[in-house]
Scaffold this motif. Structure first.
Motif, PDB file in Angstrom:
ATOM      1  N   GLY A 189       0.827  -1.546  -0.255  1.00 46.98           N
ATOM      2  CA  GLY A 189       0.682   0.075   0.290  1.00 46.98           C
ATOM      3  C   GLY A 189       0.954   1.266   0.278  1.00 46.98           C
ATOM      4  N   GLU A 190       1.813   1.967   0.534  1.00 47.35           N
ATOM      5  CA  GLU A 190       2.994   2.319   0.998  1.00 47.35           C
ATOM      6  C   GLU A 190       3.207   3.162  -0.490  1.00 47.35           C
ATOM      7  OE1 GLU A 190       5.737   2.431   4.709  1.00 47.35           O
ATOM      8  OE2 GLU A 190       4.081   1.636   5.536  1.00 47.35           O
ATOM      9  N   LEU A 191       3.807   1.436  -1.116  1.00 50.06           N
ATOM     10  CA  LEU A 191       4.468   1.383  -2.257  1.00 50.06           C
ATOM     11  C   LEU A 191       3.821   1.385  -4.053  1.00 50.06           C
ATOM     12  CD1 LEU A 191       6.507  -1.506  -1.674  1.00 50.06           C
ATOM     13  CD2 LEU A 191       7.739   0.042  -2.289  1.00 50.06           C
ATOM     14  N   ALA A 192       2.603   1.825  -3.451  1.00 56.43           N
ATOM     15  CA  ALA A 192       0.920   2.225  -4.272  1.00 56.43           C
ATOM     16  C   ALA A 192       0.811   0.905  -5.445  1.00 56.43           C
ATOM     17  CB  ALA A 192       1.565   3.695  -5.234  1.00 56.43           C
ATOM     18  N   ASP A 193       1.380  -0.507  -4.729  1.00 52.05           N
ATOM     19  CA  ASP A 193       1.566  -0.985  -5.733  1.00 52.05           C
ATOM     20  C   ASP A 193       0.556  -2.281  -5.820  1.00 52.05           C
ATOM     21  OD1 ASP A 193       1.640  -3.501  -7.382  1.00 52.05           O
ATOM     22  OD2 ASP A 193       3.887  -3.254  -6.935  1.00 52.05           O
ATOM     23  N   PRO A 194      -0.794  -2.034  -6.616  1.00 50.74           N
ATOM     24  CA  PRO A 194      -2.180  -1.919  -6.284  1.00 50.74           C
ATOM     25  C   PRO A 194      -1.779  -3.422  -7.007  1.00 50.74           C
ATOM     26  CG  PRO A 194      -2.040  -0.943  -8.232  1.00 50.74           C
ATOM     27  CD  PRO A 194      -0.896  -0.788  -7.656  1.00 50.74           C
ATOM     28  N   LEU A 195      -1.248  -4.297  -7.824  1.00 52.77           N
ATOM     29  CA  LEU A 195      -1.465  -5.818  -7.955  1.00 52.77           C
ATOM     30  C   LEU A 195      -0.749  -6.174  -7.651  1.00 52.77           C
ATOM     31  CD1 LEU A 195      -1.618  -7.681 -10.148  1.00 52.77           C
ATOM     32  CD2 LEU A 195       0.108  -7.441 -10.869  1.00 52.77           C
ATOM     33  N   GLU A 196       0.221  -6.323  -6.816  1.00 56.88           N
ATOM     34  CA  GLU A 196       1.131  -6.589  -5.125  1.00 56.88           C
ATOM     35  C   GLU A 196       0.498  -6.949  -4.808  1.00 56.88           C
ATOM     36  OE1 GLU A 196       3.357  -8.690  -6.156  1.00 56.88           O
ATOM     37  OE2 GLU A 196       3.926  -8.647  -7.574  1.00 56.88           O
ATOM     38  N   GLN A 197      -0.412  -5.724  -3.946  1.00 54.97           N
ATOM     39  CA  GLN A 197      -1.394  -5.666  -2.986  1.00 54.97           C
ATOM     40  C   GLN A 197      -2.428  -6.545  -2.869  1.00 54.97           C
ATOM     41  OE1 GLN A 197      -3.011  -1.664  -1.754  1.00 54.97           O
ATOM     42  NE2 GLN A 197      -3.272  -1.926  -0.081  1.00 54.97           N
ATOM     43  N   ALA A 198      -3.486  -6.455  -3.724  1.00 54.39           N
ATOM     44  CA  ALA A 198      -4.094  -6.989  -3.826  1.00 54.39           C
ATOM     45  C   ALA A 198      -3.428  -8.866  -3.709  1.00 54.39           C
ATOM     46  CB  ALA A 198      -4.744  -7.717  -5.541  1.00 54.39           C
ATOM     47  N   ASN A 199      -2.540  -9.047  -4.809  1.00 59.92           N
ATOM     48  CA  ASN A 199      -1.901 -10.482  -4.071  1.00 59.92           C
ATOM     49  C   ASN A 199      -1.652 -10.789  -2.722  1.00 59.92           C
ATOM     50  OD1 ASN A 199      -1.999 -11.461  -7.314  1.00 59.92           O
ATOM     51  ND2 ASN A 199       0.318 -10.118  -7.613  1.00 59.92           N
ATOM     52  N   VAL A 215      -8.329  -4.978  -8.412  1.00 60.67           N
ATOM     53  CA  VAL A 215      -6.976  -5.146 -10.209  1.00 60.67           C
ATOM     54  C   VAL A 215      -8.635  -5.037 -10.921  1.00 60.67           C
ATOM     55  CG1 VAL A 215      -5.352  -6.469  -9.143  1.00 60.67           C
ATOM     56  CG2 VAL A 215      -7.807  -7.522  -9.572  1.00 60.67           C
ATOM     57  N   SER A 216     -10.207  -4.730 -10.333  1.00 55.44           N
ATOM     58  CA  SER A 216     -10.943  -5.309 -11.338  1.00 55.44           C
ATOM     59  C   SER A 216     -10.905  -3.658 -12.596  1.00 55.44           C
ATOM     60  CB  SER A 216     -12.400  -4.668 -10.565  1.00 55.44           C
ATOM     61  OG  SER A 216     -11.829  -2.710 -10.284  1.00 55.44           O
ATOM     62  N   HIS A 217      -9.851  -2.517 -12.394  1.00 55.61           N
ATOM     63  CA  HIS A 217      -9.703  -2.383 -13.698  1.00 55.61           C
ATOM     64  C   HIS A 217      -8.169  -2.440 -14.443  1.00 55.61           C
ATOM     65  CE1 HIS A 217      -7.306  -0.011 -10.116  1.00 55.61           C
ATOM     66  NE2 HIS A 217      -6.252  -0.357 -11.669  1.00 55.61           N
ATOM     67  N   LEU A 218      -7.630  -3.537 -14.093  1.00 52.83           N
ATOM     68  CA  LEU A 218      -6.770  -3.425 -14.463  1.00 52.83           C
ATOM     69  C   LEU A 218      -6.732  -4.992 -15.552  1.00 52.83           C
ATOM     70  CD1 LEU A 218      -3.585  -3.327 -12.007  1.00 52.83           C
ATOM     71  CD2 LEU A 218      -4.517  -2.159 -13.116  1.00 52.83           C
ATOM     72  N   GLN A 219      -6.427  -4.948 -16.561  1.00 52.40           N
ATOM     73  CA  GLN A 219      -6.884  -6.304 -18.039  1.00 52.40           C
ATOM     74  C   GLN A 219      -6.274  -7.283 -18.715  1.00 52.40           C
ATOM     75  OE1 GLN A 219      -9.594  -6.682 -18.334  1.00 52.40           O
ATOM     76  NE2 GLN A 219     -10.486  -4.878 -17.223  1.00 52.40           N
ATOM     77  N   ASN A 220      -4.253  -6.433 -17.830  1.00 53.91           N
ATOM     78  CA  ASN A 220      -3.574  -7.729 -18.530  1.00 53.91           C
ATOM     79  C   ASN A 220      -3.442  -8.754 -17.118  1.00 53.91           C
ATOM     80  OD1 ASN A 220      -2.468  -7.272 -15.088  1.00 53.91           O
ATOM     81  ND2 ASN A 220      -1.956  -5.293 -15.617  1.00 53.91           N
ATOM     82  N   ILE A 221      -3.142  -9.981 -17.742  1.00 52.41           N
ATOM     83  CA  ILE A 221      -2.770 -11.251 -17.211  1.00 52.41           C
ATOM     84  C   ILE A 221      -2.138 -11.225 -15.726  1.00 52.41           C
ATOM     85  CG2 ILE A 221      -1.708 -13.955 -17.413  1.00 52.41           C
ATOM     86  CD1 ILE A 221      -2.039 -13.313 -20.495  1.00 52.41           C
ATOM     87  N   PRO A 222      -1.897 -10.939 -15.089  1.00 48.89           N
ATOM     88  CA  PRO A 222      -1.307 -11.034 -13.253  1.00 48.89           C
ATOM     89  C   PRO A 222      -2.384 -10.718 -13.069  1.00 48.89           C
ATOM     90  CG  PRO A 222       0.702 -10.468 -15.575  1.00 48.89           C
ATOM     91  CD  PRO A 222      -0.507 -10.206 -15.532  1.00 48.89           C
ATOM     92  N   ALA A 223      -3.282  -9.387 -13.810  1.00 52.33           N
ATOM     93  CA  ALA A 223      -4.523  -9.058 -12.629  1.00 52.33           C
ATOM     94  C   ALA A 223      -5.306  -9.638 -12.405  1.00 52.33           C
ATOM     95  CB  ALA A 223      -4.847  -7.744 -13.184  1.00 52.33           C
ATOM     96  N   GLN A 224      -6.139 -10.380 -13.817  1.00 51.54           N
ATOM     97  CA  GLN A 224      -7.087 -11.315 -14.101  1.00 51.54           C
ATOM     98  C   GLN A 224      -6.651 -12.760 -13.194  1.00 51.54           C
ATOM     99  OE1 GLN A 224     -10.156 -10.485 -15.781  1.00 51.54           O
ATOM    100  NE2 GLN A 224      -9.338  -8.477 -15.642  1.00 51.54           N
ATOM    101  N   ALA A 225      -5.614 -13.255 -13.181  1.00 56.81           N
ATOM    102  CA  ALA A 225      -5.001 -14.584 -13.059  1.00 56.81           C
ATOM    103  C   ALA A 225      -5.160 -13.446 -11.070  1.00 56.81           C
ATOM    104  CB  ALA A 225      -3.722 -14.522 -12.654  1.00 56.81           C
ATOM    105  N   THR A 226      -5.102 -12.822 -10.476  1.00 56.72           N
ATOM    106  CA  THR A 226      -5.395 -13.058  -9.099  1.00 56.72           C
ATOM    107  C   THR A 226      -6.108 -12.410  -8.721  1.00 56.72           C
ATOM    108  OG1 THR A 226      -3.243 -11.285  -9.377  1.00 56.72           O
ATOM    109  CG2 THR A 226      -5.300 -10.985  -7.723  1.00 56.72           C
ATOM    110  N   ARG A 227      -7.874 -11.651  -9.249  1.00 56.91           N
ATOM    111  CA  ARG A 227      -8.587 -11.716  -9.428  1.00 56.91           C
ATOM    112  C   ARG A 227      -9.503 -13.534  -9.739  1.00 56.91           C
ATOM    113  NH1 ARG A 227     -13.233 -10.410 -13.615  1.00 56.91           N
ATOM    114  NH2 ARG A 227     -14.588  -9.786 -13.029  1.00 56.91           N
ATOM    115  N   ALA A 228      -9.386 -14.202 -10.578  1.00 58.74           N
ATOM    116  CA  ALA A 228      -9.969 -15.206 -11.000  1.00 58.74           C
ATOM    117  C   ALA A 228      -9.654 -16.037  -9.092  1.00 58.74           C
ATOM    118  CB  ALA A 228      -9.041 -16.245 -11.649  1.00 58.74           C
ATOM    119  N   THR A 229      -8.438 -16.088  -9.093  1.00 56.34           N
ATOM    120  CA  THR A 229      -7.685 -16.707  -8.006  1.00 56.34           C
ATOM    121  C   THR A 229      -8.509 -16.180  -6.739  1.00 56.34           C
ATOM    122  OG1 THR A 229      -5.557 -17.517  -7.971  1.00 56.34           O
ATOM    123  CG2 THR A 229      -5.620 -17.583  -6.071  1.00 56.34           C
TER     124      THR A 229
END
Length: 530
Positions: free
Chosen positions: A95-105, A134-148
């Motif tokens: 959260g401090e790093l402002a990295d939404p994908l890794e924070q979602a993971n 990650v709902s607004h991100l369409q890349n493969i890693p973001a979609q994988a996190t969303r599916a998991t």
């Protein structure tokens, strides 16, 4: 306050010493990650060393990666409380790093840990946060996190009794994995889908989902973890269908695959179900062996949901072997855990068993208390089978108290539920028969189509042969006609006809020299220029 205000040592990546540290960190991370699912007990000390090294570096990114790696290692090793602590730190750092994908993971992993610990409310919050992040991100890693996260959320929703929502979450996750051709994700979605279909009594659909998962694993992965989960759930379906021998055989295979994974959570689950199968078939010695193994594994890993279910099964075992004191103690411990982790289904089963036990001991007042609360939970969780069982127990209790009005009330409710269950079972059987009929009709139509195609092909080939024959005959006839027309034309042409006859007569009047020399001259003459 800006991020630079944190008192962290500077990490100079250009110096030889810092390059050595960076290489050391990369090596530790790669080694721990490689061992994570093959030998987690060896991965854990490497992850701890990586976390210590990351602290000396003073990089937020390195520290966040270290917390996630350590959290994953602890999760796989079954050390859930510490895993949750580490993952919460990782969520804060990302959260401090402002990295939404890794924070979602990190949120998704923490949600999975909370689900295993039975902390359903926090699991629900973490998983929804990961999905939304990650709902607004369409890349493969973001979609994988969303599916998991959706897959784990379905587990939370199912445990909470929200079956329709769980099915929706699973189908959304499965669609994402299918679009990405991600076989592991597909397998676990199909396993969870089969689990819910089993719970709903849709056994044929459950077998189809789990068989599809098994085929995917055998064809693309051959992973022991996936195989253990698939076999585990297939065994449960066949047990509920009434094939106990096949169920026990499949569960033994699941236990063997679980041993290979060295995952105590999977081992605990397979041991619990195998012990339950033996219990239901009256093989009490084998049941106790496997149930006690499941209880030890669950307590070792703080797997509270597994501990609750195992205690409930041990209570049934004690009751059936005549040890009522042990049965009451096991049921009571299961009830306390269910209330602690907020599992209404577990609380329902524990209260139902306690109430029936109290009734057998002629303790009417505590029996009535437990069964009344259990009835409310059965209605709340939409568990008609348990609801009918509770009404039957309350009917007997009120009959013994000679409260015939309340006994009649529960008898009427029991009759209604039995009719509903009968109608639901009839509908399910009718649906299955309809499916079988459609399948057989499709097979019949396919066979007829194949036969018709073969007949048409043979007829077409015969027609082609006939056409070829008739074409050849027509060609010969045309040649004969042309020849005859030419002869007719020759006889009608007086000049040409006379010339032909003269050549014939001249040929017959020529002297006949020796054949060989004449042939030789003719050959030389024919080869000369005109």
């Amino acid at each position: 306050m800006t991020r630079q205000s944190r008192s962290l040592p500077r990490y100079d990546t250009d110096s030889p010493a810092s390059s050595s540290i960076a290489l050391r960190l990369e090596g530790l991370h790669a080694a721990a990650t490689a061992l994570l699912h093959t030998d987690p007990r060896r991965a854990l000390p490497l992850a701890r060393e990586y976390a210590q090294q990351a602290q000396t570096v003073g990089s937020l990114v390195a520290q966040a990666k270290a917390e996630v790696l350590l959290g994953q290692s602890l999760l796989v090793c079954g050390e859930l409380p510490e895993a949750l602590v580490r993952l919460r730190v990782a969520i804060q750092l990302y959260g401090e790093l402002a990295d939404p994908l890794e924070q979602a993971n990190a949120e998704e992993l923490a949600g999975k840990v909370c689900l295993n610990l039975g902390e359903l409310d926090e699991a629900d919050q973490l998983l929804h946060a990961a999905i939304n992040r990650v709902s607004h991100l369409q890349n493969i890693p973001a979609q994988a996190t969303r599916a998991t996260a959706l897959n784990h959320l379905a587990g939370v929703q199912h445990t909470q009794g929200k079956v329709a929502e769980a099915l929706t979450s699973l189908r959304r996750a499965l669609n994402i994995w299918e679009e990405q051709s991600h076989f592991v994700g597909q397998i676990y979605c199909l396993i969870n889908l089969g689990n819910i279909q089993t719970w709903l009594g849709q056994y044929s659909e459950a077998v189809a989902s789990l068989s599809q998962a098994y085929t995917l694993n055998q064809k693309h992965l051959n992973d022991s973890r996936s195989q253990a989960s698939v076999l585990h759930n297939l065994a449960r379906v066949h047990y509920l269908k009434g094939d106990s021998d096949l169920a026990i055989e499949l569960m033994h295979s699941a236990c063997q695959s679980a041993e290979i994974t060295q995952d105590p959570l999977i081992q605990a689950s397979t041991q619990l179900n195998l012990g339950t199968f033996y219990l239901e078939t009256g093989q009490f010695l084998e049941a106790r062996t496997h149930l006690e193994a499941a209880l030890g594994l669950s307590r070792q890993t703080s797997y509270r949901a597994g501990e609750m279910s195992t205690l409930d099964s041990l209570g049934l075992l004690a009751e059936q072997t005549g040890d009522m004191a042990e049965a009451q103690q096991s049921y009571q411990q299961a009830l306390e855990i269910a209330q602690e982790i907020g599992d209404p289904q577990g609380e329902l089963e524990a209260r139902l068993h306690l109430g029936k036990l109290y009734f057998q001991q002629r303790a009417s007042s505590p029996a009535l208390t437990q069964l009344s609360v259990a009835l409310e939970l059965a209605v709340q969780t939409q568990s008609p089978k348990e609801e009918g069982e509770i009404h039957e127990a309350l009917l007997q209790l009120h009959e013994t108290q000679q409260d015939f009005q309340l006994a009649l009330h529960h008898a009427t409710a029991l009759l209604r539920i039995e009719r509903e269950l009968f109608n639901a079972e009839s509908d399910r059987q009718t649906r299955n028969l309809s499916i079988q009929f459609e399948v057989e009709r499709a097979r019949h139509e396919a066979a007829v189509y194949k036969l018709r195609t073969e007949v048409e092909q043979e007829a077409r080939q015969a027609a082609e042969r006939l056409v070829q024959e008739r074409t050849s005959e027509l060609s010969r006839a045309q040649h004969e006609v042309v020849t005859r027309l030419a002869m007719a034309a020759e006889y009608r042409d007086d000049t040409t006809g006379e010339h032909t006859r003269r050549v014939g007569r001249a040929t017959t009047n020529c002297p006949r020299p020796r054949l060989v020399r004449t042939a030789g001259r003719r050959a030389r003459h024919c080869g000369a220029a005109p």
